[in-house]
Design a protein around this motif. Structure first.
Motif, PDB file in Angstrom:
ATOM      1  N   GLU A   1     -43.022   1.520 -27.268  1.00 30.42           N
ATOM      2  CA  GLU A   1     -43.243   0.986 -25.923  1.00 30.42           C
ATOM      3  C   GLU A   1     -43.486  -0.524 -25.941  1.00 30.42           C
ATOM      4  OE1 GLU A   1     -45.780   2.603 -22.131  1.00 30.42           O
ATOM      5  OE2 GLU A   1     -46.849   2.380 -24.029  1.00 30.42           O
ATOM      6  N   HIS A   2     -43.967  -1.058 -27.082  1.00 26.98           N
ATOM      7  CA  HIS A   2     -44.185  -2.501 -27.184  1.00 26.98           C
ATOM      8  C   HIS A   2     -42.871  -3.281 -27.033  1.00 26.98           C
ATOM      9  CE1 HIS A   2     -48.410  -2.752 -28.225  1.00 26.98           C
ATOM     10  NE2 HIS A   2     -48.259  -1.720 -29.026  1.00 26.98           N
ATOM     11  N   ALA A   3     -41.798  -2.692 -27.527  1.00 23.20           N
ATOM     12  CA  ALA A   3     -40.447  -3.263 -27.385  1.00 23.20           C
ATOM     13  C   ALA A   3     -40.416  -4.789 -27.637  1.00 23.20           C
ATOM     14  CB  ALA A   3     -39.874  -2.915 -26.007  1.00 23.20           C
ATOM     15  N   PRO A   4     -40.499  -5.282 -28.862  1.00 27.17           N
ATOM     16  CA  PRO A   4     -40.308  -4.460 -30.054  1.00 27.17           C
ATOM     17  C   PRO A   4     -41.594  -3.860 -30.598  1.00 27.17           C
ATOM     18  CG  PRO A   4     -40.355  -6.761 -30.678  1.00 27.17           C
ATOM     19  CD  PRO A   4     -40.487  -6.733 -29.182  1.00 27.17           C
ATOM     20  N   GLY A   5     -41.449  -2.659 -31.087  1.00 29.15           N
ATOM     21  CA  GLY A   5     -42.500  -1.977 -31.815  1.00 29.15           C
ATOM     22  C   GLY A   5     -41.824  -1.058 -32.809  1.00 29.15           C
ATOM     23  N   ILE A   6     -42.325  -1.007 -34.017  1.00 29.58           N
ATOM     24  CA  ILE A   6     -41.655  -0.289 -35.102  1.00 29.58           C
ATOM     25  C   ILE A   6     -42.367   1.033 -35.342  1.00 29.58           C
ATOM     26  CG2 ILE A   6     -41.052  -0.387 -37.552  1.00 29.58           C
ATOM     27  CD1 ILE A   6     -41.011  -3.533 -37.048  1.00 29.58           C
ATOM     28  N   SER A   7     -41.630   2.128 -35.223  1.00 29.22           N
ATOM     29  CA  SER A   7     -42.185   3.474 -35.328  1.00 29.22           C
ATOM     30  C   SER A   7     -41.598   4.186 -36.536  1.00 29.22           C
ATOM     31  CB  SER A   7     -41.871   4.283 -34.061  1.00 29.22           C
ATOM     32  OG  SER A   7     -42.348   3.631 -32.906  1.00 29.22           O
ATOM     33  N   MET A   8     -42.477   4.662 -37.424  1.00 25.91           N
ATOM     34  CA  MET A   8     -42.022   5.333 -38.643  1.00 25.91           C
ATOM     35  C   MET A   8     -42.786   6.641 -38.841  1.00 25.91           C
ATOM     36  SD  MET A   8     -41.933   1.949 -41.120  1.00 25.91           S
ATOM     37  CE  MET A   8     -43.453   1.278 -40.429  1.00 25.91           C
ATOM     38  N   LEU A   9     -42.062   7.691 -39.132  1.00 25.37           N
ATOM     39  CA  LEU A   9     -42.649   8.975 -39.487  1.00 25.37           C
ATOM     40  C   LEU A   9     -42.242   9.305 -40.911  1.00 25.37           C
ATOM     41  CD1 LEU A   9     -44.003  11.754 -39.019  1.00 25.37           C
ATOM     42  CD2 LEU A   9     -41.858  12.522 -37.981  1.00 25.37           C
ATOM     43  N   VAL A  10     -43.212   9.630 -41.748  1.00 25.26           N
ATOM     44  CA  VAL A  10     -42.941  10.030 -43.128  1.00 25.26           C
ATOM     45  C   VAL A  10     -43.519  11.430 -43.319  1.00 25.26           C
ATOM     46  CG1 VAL A  10     -43.174   9.445 -45.564  1.00 25.26           C
ATOM     47  CG2 VAL A  10     -43.120   7.619 -43.863  1.00 25.26           C
ATOM     48  N   THR A  11     -42.668  12.373 -43.665  1.00 26.53           N
ATOM     49  CA  THR A  11     -43.093  13.759 -43.799  1.00 26.53           C
ATOM     50  C   THR A  11     -42.210  14.478 -44.811  1.00 26.53           C
ATOM     51  OG1 THR A  11     -43.511  15.826 -42.595  1.00 26.53           O
ATOM     52  CG2 THR A  11     -41.606  14.520 -41.907  1.00 26.53           C
ATOM     53  N   PHE A  12     -42.662  15.652 -45.250  1.00 30.51           N
ATOM     54  CA  PHE A  12     -41.836  16.486 -46.126  1.00 30.51           C
ATOM     55  C   PHE A  12     -41.362  17.746 -45.394  1.00 30.51           C
ATOM     56  CE2 PHE A  12     -46.300  17.482 -46.806  1.00 30.51           C
ATOM     57  CZ  PHE A  12     -46.331  18.852 -46.570  1.00 30.51           C
TER      58      PHE A  12
ATOM     59  N   ASP B   1     -46.717  19.916 -42.258  1.00 36.69           N
ATOM     60  CA  ASP B   1     -46.230  20.965 -41.357  1.00 36.69           C
ATOM     61  C   ASP B   1     -47.328  21.552 -40.470  1.00 36.69           C
ATOM     62  OD1 ASP B   1     -47.454  22.051 -43.540  1.00 36.69           O
ATOM     63  OD2 ASP B   1     -45.715  23.211 -44.223  1.00 36.69           O
ATOM     64  N   HIS B   2     -48.565  21.044 -40.592  1.00 41.11           N
ATOM     65  CA  HIS B   2     -49.636  21.455 -39.691  1.00 41.11           C
ATOM     66  C   HIS B   2     -49.761  20.522 -38.476  1.00 41.11           C
ATOM     67  CE1 HIS B   2     -50.850  23.555 -43.425  1.00 41.11           C
ATOM     68  NE2 HIS B   2     -51.427  24.416 -42.611  1.00 41.11           N
ATOM     69  N   ALA B   3     -49.038  19.397 -38.497  1.00 44.52           N
ATOM     70  CA  ALA B   3     -49.158  18.402 -37.429  1.00 44.52           C
ATOM     71  C   ALA B   3     -48.567  18.935 -36.124  1.00 44.52           C
ATOM     72  CB  ALA B   3     -48.459  17.114 -37.830  1.00 44.52           C
ATOM     73  N   ASN B   4     -49.172  18.535 -35.023  1.00 39.53           N
ATOM     74  CA  ASN B   4     -48.668  18.896 -33.702  1.00 39.53           C
ATOM     75  C   ASN B   4     -47.508  17.947 -33.363  1.00 39.53           C
ATOM     76  OD1 ASN B   4     -48.299  18.937 -30.820  1.00 39.53           O
ATOM     77  ND2 ASN B   4     -50.269  19.971 -30.647  1.00 39.53           N
ATOM     78  N   PRO B   5     -46.291  18.461 -33.213  1.00 43.89           N
ATOM     79  CA  PRO B   5     -45.133  17.582 -32.996  1.00 43.89           C
ATOM     80  C   PRO B   5     -45.217  16.775 -31.701  1.00 43.89           C
ATOM     81  CG  PRO B   5     -44.528  19.897 -32.717  1.00 43.89           C
ATOM     82  CD  PRO B   5     -45.891  19.869 -33.325  1.00 43.89           C
ATOM     83  N   SER B   6     -45.876  17.315 -30.697  1.00 47.13           N
ATOM     84  CA  SER B   6     -46.000  16.557 -29.442  1.00 47.13           C
ATOM     85  C   SER B   6     -46.928  15.361 -29.629  1.00 47.13           C
ATOM     86  CB  SER B   6     -46.514  17.456 -28.316  1.00 47.13           C
ATOM     87  OG  SER B   6     -47.831  17.904 -28.569  1.00 47.13           O
ATOM     88  N   PHE B   7     -47.967  15.509 -30.451  1.00 42.29           N
ATOM     89  CA  PHE B   7     -48.862  14.393 -30.749  1.00 42.29           C
ATOM     90  C   PHE B   7     -48.109  13.306 -31.522  1.00 42.29           C
ATOM     91  CE2 PHE B   7     -53.013  17.153 -30.953  1.00 42.29           C
ATOM     92  CZ  PHE B   7     -52.784  17.560 -29.645  1.00 42.29           C
ATOM     93  N   VAL B   8     -47.370  13.739 -32.526  1.00 42.06           N
ATOM     94  CA  VAL B   8     -46.625  12.789 -33.365  1.00 42.06           C
ATOM     95  C   VAL B   8     -45.626  12.010 -32.519  1.00 42.06           C
ATOM     96  CG1 VAL B   8     -45.019  12.546 -35.299  1.00 42.06           C
ATOM     97  CG2 VAL B   8     -46.906  14.189 -35.448  1.00 42.06           C
ATOM     98  N   ALA B   9     -44.884  12.714 -31.688  1.00 36.45           N
ATOM     99  CA  ALA B   9     -43.883  12.063 -30.842  1.00 36.45           C
ATOM    100  C   ALA B   9     -44.525  11.070 -29.887  1.00 36.45           C
ATOM    101  CB  ALA B   9     -43.096  13.117 -30.059  1.00 36.45           C
TER     102      ALA B   9
END
Length: 435
Positions: A263-274, A247-255
């Motif tokens: 953008e690689h299309a295909p490129g696999i994007s995963m976010l793991v957080t609580f 919860d300290h992460a900057n959401p704009s950076f993560v996005a």
């Protein structure tokens, strides 16, 4: 992006689905048949087959005399690009070279004991083929990340193959990067046929000892099929990132990092957080940022198909999920990212902190961006200078040391029924000659 909550689903099954999604070699039997046909055709008909497939797949009408990029084409490429681009390429080369030299295996001192000397000899490969894909992008970074580690190892002959456009041209950025990286031979050949040419040689393209560089499923399957005739770096699938964030992460950076992978299309994007709040904020940022991208439509489709957010119970579960997926790129954006490092078991490259995006590793940091994908980080590593070195053992025994070893050697070789091995020692011990 899909949102999965670990307490609402069978997360192990969902992770297995993600793994299958990551695997480039699943369901490719038809493609393999095509690749085997191309390989056998190139083995038999060589340049003639290359010209045929260049016309068929790249729509480029090239004869064998046109395959090799000429000096005037490289000179023209320099006229088409800016000086700042050249300077940036040169600085990237410096960073890559510095890092690769830093991690290069150094000569170890001999192990000596009781008339025995055990040496280890490291020597560079004699020849390497670098495959650089075509498509919408120019990929000068791919040139650098494959060629510079080979040069740092001392490989003398590095050649490059890359698919041409319909008019037989190669993007100038790719040619300039190759020239700056010290590649002296560039061939306008792409696809599985290029891999076959590098593995077996043709009248124009020489056979090499190892083939490196990414490509589509046909290139990857071709590398799999020719392994043994030449070495390969790895079987690379779609690029992937997994971000562990609190919860300290900057959401704009993560996005922004999730989008840069999609953008690689295909490129696999995963976010793991609580953090439920972070998920809400990142989702909002994704919707805001994606509209500003040049590849908006492709990135949006990719994110919808290959993007996933996993809500875990706590940070420990986040790490556990990451280790199960063994991602190519792992970003840790937490309050104290280095504290998690000791618990990370599997990742191709790890990026710590809010100011270390994957883009740094893609272009200029120094480690090669050629990394294990599809969960293969569980047992393999990214490309480096050491992948272009061979190791030979050098063994020296004195007569007295051989005599000491005789009984143990005789016991083991006798158990295997290989008496000639035992006799090769006996004949030396019974001989009066010193030679």
């Amino acid at each position: 992006m899909r949102i999965l909550r670990t307490w609402e689903c069978k997360i192990d099954k969902e992770i297995e689905k993600c793994k299958q999604q990551l695997n480039i070699l699943s369901g490719v039997s038809t493609n393999r048949t095509t690749v085997l046909k191309i390989i056998n055709d190139v083995k038999k008909h060589k340049d003639k087959a290359l010209a045929k497939y260049s016309k068929l797949y790249d729509k480029a009408f090239l004869s064998p005399k046109d395959f090799r990029v000429k000096d005037n084409e490289i000179e023209e490429a320099y006229r088409k690009i800016s000086l700042p681009f050249v300077k940036s390429i040169q600085r990237a080369i410096t960073n890559i070279w510095t890092y690769q030299e830093h991690i290069r295996i150094s000569k170890v001192s001999p192990l000596k004991t009781g008339g025995i000397v055990l040496d280890t000899l490291y020597s560079p490969l004699e020849s390497v083929g670098v495959y650089v894909p075509g498509g919408a992008a120019s990929y000068p970074s791919t040139v650098l990340m494959n060629a510079i580690p080979a040069r740092a190892a001392g490989v003398n002959k590095i050649i490059m193959t890359t698919p041409p456009s319909k008019d037989g041209a190669i993007p100038p950025e790719r040619l300039v990067a190759a020239k700056e990286a010290g590649i002296r031979e560039i061939y306008k050949v792409g696809g599985a046929q290029a891999v076959a040419a590098l593995a077996f040689g043709t009248e124009t393209i020489p056979k090499v000892d190892k083939i490196v560089g990414p490509g589509n499923v046909f290139v990857t399957l071709a590398k799999k099929e020719i392994f043994g005739y030449a070495g390969i770096d790895m079987l690379a699938g779609p690029s992937e990132v997994l971000i562990i964030a609190d919860d300290h992460a900057n959401p704009s950076f993560v996005a922004s990092d999730l989008l840069s992978q999609a953008e690689h299309a295909p490129g696999i994007s995963m976010l793991v957080t609580f953090s439920e709040l972070l998920v809400e904020q990142v989702t909002s940022e994704l919707n805001r940022q994606i509209t500003k991208l040049k590849r908006y439509a492709d990135t949006k489709r990719c994110l919808k198909k290959f993007g996933v957010i996993i809500l875990a119970k706590n940070i420990d579960e986040c790490v556990e999920i990451s280790n199960k997926l063994a991602p190519e790129h792992l970003q840790i954006m937490t309050q104290n990212p280095r504290a998690l490092l000791c618990n990370i078991k599997h990742a191709g490259a790890i990026f710590l902190g809010s100011y270390t995006p994957v883009a740094l590793g893609d272009y200029i940091a120094g480690p090669s961006h050629v990394l294990p994908t599809s969960g293969t980080a569980r047992f393999s590593s990214g490309l480096s200078v050491n992948d272009f070195l061979k190791r030979s053992s050098v063994i020296t025994y004195s007569r007295s040391a051989l005599k000491t070893a005789y009984n143990d050697l005789a016991e083991i070789s006798g158990a295997e029924g290989l008496d000639a091995h035992t006799r090769s020692v006996q004949i030396r011990l019974n001989s009066r000659s010193g030679f």
